[in-house]
Scaffold this active site. Structure first.
Site, PDB file in Angstrom:
ATOM      1  N   ASP A  33     -17.006 -11.284 -23.989  1.00 48.87           N
ATOM      2  CA  ASP A  33     -17.590 -11.400 -22.649  1.00 48.87           C
ATOM      3  C   ASP A  33     -19.044 -11.860 -22.687  1.00 48.87           C
ATOM      4  O   ASP A  33     -19.431 -12.818 -22.024  1.00 48.87           O
ATOM      5  CB  ASP A  33     -17.502 -10.069 -21.894  1.00 48.87           C
ATOM      6  CG  ASP A  33     -16.090  -9.524 -21.861  1.00 48.87           C
ATOM      7  OD1 ASP A  33     -15.161 -10.308 -22.137  1.00 48.87           O
ATOM      8  OD2 ASP A  33     -15.918  -8.331 -21.583  1.00 48.87           O
ATOM      9  N   LYS A  40     -10.012 -11.117 -17.991  1.00 50.77           N
ATOM     10  CA  LYS A  40     -10.272 -11.368 -19.415  1.00 50.77           C
ATOM     11  C   LYS A  40      -9.639 -12.661 -19.942  1.00 50.77           C
ATOM     12  O   LYS A  40     -10.285 -13.421 -20.660  1.00 50.77           O
ATOM     13  CB  LYS A  40      -9.718 -10.182 -20.219  1.00 50.77           C
ATOM     14  CG  LYS A  40     -10.170 -10.149 -21.634  1.00 50.77           C
ATOM     15  CD  LYS A  40     -11.434  -9.358 -21.725  1.00 50.77           C
ATOM     16  CE  LYS A  40     -11.937  -9.187 -23.114  1.00 50.77           C
ATOM     17  NZ  LYS A  40     -13.134  -8.331 -23.099  1.00 50.77           N
ATOM     18  N   GLU A  80       4.781 -10.435  -6.514  1.00 54.07           N
ATOM     19  CA  GLU A  80       3.797 -10.521  -7.599  1.00 54.07           C
ATOM     20  C   GLU A  80       4.271  -9.877  -8.898  1.00 54.07           C
ATOM     21  O   GLU A  80       3.695 -10.134  -9.950  1.00 54.07           O
ATOM     22  CB  GLU A  80       2.457  -9.908  -7.156  1.00 54.07           C
ATOM     23  CG  GLU A  80       2.439  -8.386  -6.993  1.00 54.07           C
ATOM     24  CD  GLU A  80       2.964  -7.905  -5.625  1.00 54.07           C
ATOM     25  OE1 GLU A  80       3.675  -8.659  -4.949  1.00 54.07           O
ATOM     26  OE2 GLU A  80       2.672  -6.752  -5.258  1.00 54.07           O
ATOM     27  N   HIS A 123       7.888  -7.199  -3.361  1.00 51.04           N
ATOM     28  CA  HIS A 123       6.686  -7.547  -4.133  1.00 51.04           C
ATOM     29  C   HIS A 123       6.927  -8.814  -4.961  1.00 51.04           C
ATOM     30  O   HIS A 123       7.436  -8.730  -6.079  1.00 51.04           O
ATOM     31  CB  HIS A 123       6.323  -6.399  -5.091  1.00 51.04           C
ATOM     32  CG  HIS A 123       5.818  -5.188  -4.382  1.00 51.04           C
ATOM     33  ND1 HIS A 123       4.520  -5.048  -3.970  1.00 51.04           N
ATOM     34  CD2 HIS A 123       6.445  -4.053  -4.010  1.00 51.04           C
ATOM     35  CE1 HIS A 123       4.351  -3.899  -3.366  1.00 51.04           C
ATOM     36  NE2 HIS A 123       5.517  -3.262  -3.367  1.00 51.04           N
ATOM     37  N   GLY A 159       0.850  -1.189   0.000  1.00 48.50           N
ATOM     38  CA  GLY A 159       0.000   0.000   0.000  1.00 48.50           C
ATOM     39  C   GLY A 159       0.876   1.225   0.000  1.00 48.50           C
ATOM     40  O   GLY A 159       2.069   1.135   0.298  1.00 48.50           O
ATOM     41  N   CYS A 181       5.150  -6.212   1.585  1.00 48.80           N
ATOM     42  CA  CYS A 181       5.459  -4.786   1.651  1.00 48.80           C
ATOM     43  C   CYS A 181       4.729  -4.124   2.823  1.00 48.80           C
ATOM     44  O   CYS A 181       5.007  -4.407   3.970  1.00 48.80           O
ATOM     45  CB  CYS A 181       5.134  -4.138   0.312  1.00 48.80           C
ATOM     46  SG  CYS A 181       5.841  -2.512   0.145  1.00 48.80           S
TER      47      CYS A 181
END
Ligand code: XMP
Length: 516
Positions: A223, A371, A167, A165, A50, A77
């Site tokens: 979609d 997606k 990710e 991080h 954050g 973090c």
């Protein structure tokens, strides 16, 4: 598992990485009461990074009960620093910032999260405060030059934290660390696959819809096509698809939906020509949010009328059309402020643009998917490649690609320019490489040009080719100059009223993909 979002732009990325490890993840805001988080029965929790310092007056906090609940927790973090503080360790405001690529030294290579990874590895850091003393009972497992405690773990309480991080792709062994947390620390198995998503959704749709009937707005995009195919698999003949031609479609699009989609799926399709109605409602409207809300509202009104017609046709006997299927995706939900309490960037027509007096209950089987996951579900359902791999096109259509008021004449101009751009991109084999390429008509801007021997005073169109993984962030695509040149020459030669072609070279953020 739950990702607790402390306001980082990384929360969605964390959720995606966890799903790539075949574990289902959801994002919840850090303001959600811990009792509510635990009521969801998470098998594991990740606390995101954050922007705050844990020392800031308004720094988001966390109820310690989450760490005492026996659920495995991994703090990243900011989430790491919060854990350190709550568990009695020390976070110092060191004054030295670590930002970007950093070398991490693993001091406990046999630890649960680092086993099998190199002793020296590159990680992505972004922090000001630093942990100087790990909480009691926690083993320090890695350090950097500036930070003595860059990672800790406590296998007994199943509490873990890393200052960096994992990710982001710049962290070379980040995915491995996340997988170690999920599989080894939390004991999860990689069982969330596309076929399990299909099975789960089909069961959920059957439970929701029961023996009632549903209608689905079909746009021709991936979609709504996948949502319709899922609902059809679940409740078959109880579904009728309605394709609303709002007059804001691209060239040839309506015909393509009528032909290709029906051929591929066999769904029952009703085409409603509502262009007159939409264009009347959009008269005099130039503000993007107003346009989006009007288009969203009109969509629903047209569906309501289709519903009334279906009921009338079916007669009195049990014709209860109560559900509206929509292909809303997770990023739509999050960006419309519906998922995490984040800021409202734009009202996507199928989320924020809904009128308050909606008469349908919504069925949104893709509401929790990104997606690329939707495309995999489409493949699993046997939809043809050209539907599954179709580039995204927004629900409000060309209506939000005309900067200024929308009318038939302007739509015609944009439709021609767009068709040329699409044709040339396809011919150059670039369809897969780019995410999408909106063509935008600056209808309220005019510029002087020269064509033949005469002066022109026409409008510019803007090409907005972007590359992206999920539309949450995007970069402008570096298209080959010769392709750009062909598009530009053809548009200015063939489309009356356009005398200039501009290229948008803005990433997202700060720009969005669409101009409105
Ligand atoms: P932005 O402009 O927000 O677009 O960066 C992100 C992606 O979403 C598409 N988009 C929409 N899709 N209804 C939709 O179904 C909408 O109202 C809408 N607005 C934008 C856009 O084309 C891009 O792929």
């Amino acid at each position: 598992m739950l990702v607790v979002d402390f306001g980082a732009q990384y929360a969605q990325l964390i959720a995606r990485r966890v799903r790539e490890a075949r574990v289902y993840s959801e994002i919840v805001p850090s303001t959600m009461p811990v009792s509510e988080m635990l009521a969801r029965k998470p098998k594991a929790v990740i606390l995101s990074g954050g922007p705050s310092s844990v020392y800031a007056a308004d720094a988001p906090s966390l109820d310690r009960a989450l760490l005492d609940a026996g659920v495995p927790v991994l703090g990243l973090c900011y989430g790491f620093q919060l854990m350190v503080r709550l568990l009695g360790g020390t976070v110092d405001n060191t004054g030295s910032r670590e930002y970007g690529r950093t070398d991490l030294s693993v001091t406990k290579p046999d630890s649960t999260l680092f086993e099998g990874t190199p002793r020296e590895q590159q990680v992505w850091m972004s922090h000001g405060d630093a942990c100087s003393a790990a909480p009691e009972g926690c083993m320090v497992t890695a350090a950097t030059d500036l930070v003595p405690v860059a990672a800790f773990e406590d296998d007994e309480r199943r509490l873990y934290g890393v200052q960096y991080h994992p990710e982001v792709l710049h962290t070379t062994h980040g995915q491995q660390l996340l997988e170690h947390f999920l599989y080894r620390a939390a004991g999860l198995t990689p069982s969330w696959t596309t076929s399990s998503i299909v099975d789960e959704q089909v069961a959920a749709i059957r439970a929701q819809v029961g023996d009632k009937r549903a209608i689905c707005g079909l746009s021709g995009g991936v979609d709504s096509a996948v949502a319709a195919a899922l609902v059809q698999r679940a409740v078959g003949s109880q579904l009728t698809c309605v394709y609303v031609d709002h007059g804001l479609m691209r060239k040839g699009e309506t015909e393509q939906v009528e032909k290709d989609f029906v051929a591929a799926t066999g769904v029952r399709l009703r085409v409603v020509d509502a262009s007159e109605r939409f264009l009347r409602a959009l008269e005099g409207i130039a503000d993007p949010e107003d346009k989006r809300k009007i288009i969203g509202r009109e969509f629903i009104r047209v569906f309501e009328r289709a519903q009334a017609e279906l009921v009338a046709e079916a007669g009195a006997a049990g014709a209860d059309v109560a559900f509206l299927v929509q292909g809303t995706l997770y990023p739509d939900v999050v960006e419309s402020g519906g998922g995490t309490g984040t800021a409202n960037i734009k009202s996507h027509h199928n989320v924020g643009g809904l009128p308050e007096d909606l008469e349908f209950e919504l069925v949104e089987p893709l509401r929790w998917l990104f997606k690329d996951e939707v495309r995999m579900v489409g493949q699993e359902l046997g939809l043809p490649e050209d539907i599954v791999q179709r580039q995204p096109f927004p629900g409000p259509g060309l209506g939000i690609r005309i900067v200024g008021e929308v009318n038939r004449e302007r739509l015609e101009v944009l439709r021609e320019a767009d068709a040329i751009a699409r044709e040339e991109l396809t011919a150059a084999g670039l369809d897969r490489e780019i995410w999408q390429c909106p063509v935008v008509l600056l209808a309220d801007v005019r510029s002087v040009g020269v064509q033949g021997d005469g002066r022109t005073y026409g409008h510019p169109v803007v090409l907005r080719p972007v590359s992206s993984d999920d539309a949450m962030t995007a970069d402008w695509s570096r298209l080959p100059y010769d392709v750009l040149a062909r598009i530009s020459t053809r548009i200015t030669n063939e489309v009356t009223g356009v005398n200039r072609v501009a290229l948008d070279v803005t990433s997202k953020p700060p720009g969005t993909i669409e101009w409105e």
